[in-house]
Design an enzyme around this catalytic site. Sequence first.
Site, PDB file in Angstrom:
ATOM      1  N   SER A 205       9.685  -7.702 -45.682  1.00 45.75           N
ATOM      2  CA  SER A 205      10.016  -8.992 -44.949  1.00 45.75           C
ATOM      3  C   SER A 205      11.555  -9.588 -45.256  1.00 45.75           C
ATOM      4  O   SER A 205      12.514  -9.977 -44.647  1.00 45.75           O
ATOM      5  CB  SER A 205       8.888  -9.609 -45.945  1.00 45.75           C
ATOM      6  OG  SER A 205       7.526  -9.545 -45.584  1.00 45.75           O
ATOM      7  N   HIS A 257      12.457 -12.852 -49.441  1.00 44.51           N
ATOM      8  CA  HIS A 257      12.645 -13.548 -48.054  1.00 44.51           C
ATOM      9  C   HIS A 257      14.016 -13.861 -48.481  1.00 44.51           C
ATOM     10  O   HIS A 257      14.728 -13.930 -47.191  1.00 44.51           O
ATOM     11  CB  HIS A 257      11.737 -14.416 -47.642  1.00 44.51           C
ATOM     12  CG  HIS A 257      10.242 -13.589 -47.553  1.00 44.51           C
ATOM     13  ND1 HIS A 257       9.586 -14.911 -47.497  1.00 44.51           N
ATOM     14  CD2 HIS A 257      10.211 -12.594 -47.420  1.00 44.51           C
ATOM     15  CE1 HIS A 257       7.636 -13.580 -47.361  1.00 44.51           C
ATOM     16  NE2 HIS A 257       8.042 -12.198 -47.349  1.00 44.51           N
TER      17      HIS A 257
END
Length: 393
Positions: A205, A257
């Site tokens: 991610s 993230h």
Amino acid sequence: MGEKDSETAPIWGKTRQRESNNNNNIHPMDLESSSLSGQQRSLNRSRSSYEERGRGVKEFRSWFPWLIPCFVVANVVVFVITMYVNNCPKKSGDCFADFLGRFSFQNTRENPLLGPSSLTLQTMGGLDVKKVVKGDEGWRLLSCNWLHGGVVHLLVNMLTLLFIGIRMEREFGFIRIGLLYLISGFGGSILSALFLRSNISVGASGAVFGLLGGMLSEIFINWTIYSNKVVTIITLVIIVAVNLGLGVLPGVDNFAHIGGFATGFLLGFVLLIRPHYGWINQRNAPGAKPHRFKMYQGILWTVSLLLLVAGFIVGLISLFNNVDGNEHCSWCHYLSCIPTSKWSCNREPASCTRSQSGNQLSMTCLRNGKSASYILPNPSDSRINSLCVQLCR
């Protein structure tokens, strides 16, 4: 390698279109409303794009996208190997989708993402801060980006990677996009390790968010070539905001993230810079020519590179000196999880006391105080860990 001659198109929005009646310079003109003849219109359509004028300039090659698909295949292969090592029927016994045999998943109470146990992920190279700092296993900052917690986790990341990455690689080439992906993943791992100190973290991610960050900064650094900049920026910001918003749910590593996006955003200024419109417009014209890059591009490139280098140096020094980011930012934990009446943000790993009496295993979860007994002769460590995780949920 990977280069081809076909015309490329910008990732976001439309490029400015210009044409001249008298020479090869391009001047502002709305092609739809001009009074040029049909023959001239045909010539405009085939030669007026910014990328067409950039033929022969290395920043405007069109590439065949092969690296991103290779990344996807590599992630899938690593997941299959992880499930092979996990071997739920032998090591845990309580599995989901037993018909898959050795590749069956851990019980959904332990791993709702349909994947391996946390112990297997740790063995395969998941991000474990203690092992990184005290065990000299810094390689986990890279290896964790190739592991996934389950089929659901893998599918979401790989579909997003294909959707974003292939188009970016076609536009900018495998070297720049490969570096953007890998370095962003590394940046996400560093920020995750500084704030999520006790959990095993895995997933691509951070690297995927890095591509999103690069897409956004590419618009700013190449500001002169786009005609619908505001709409494009708003669209990208909404996409990023929604995905970061979902990151405050429990079980999601939003620090990876954020770290990946920030790294990719700064790296985009460095790797994805292109000559400005005026230089492309006049590069073949006689006489004095403008500089290849505008001053603001040079400033953004320099500042971003300095911030990147400084960020990595400070982050790595802090990490290997065992600095806990939460001690210096009391509210930062809310960036990764916001507690509500529906869920808890307790990220402490499952820990249980246990005692074995004959075939009976008794366990008590230290987190919630729950106790349970099981009839298990000589249970494996993986089986005990699986039961502990379920008991502590």
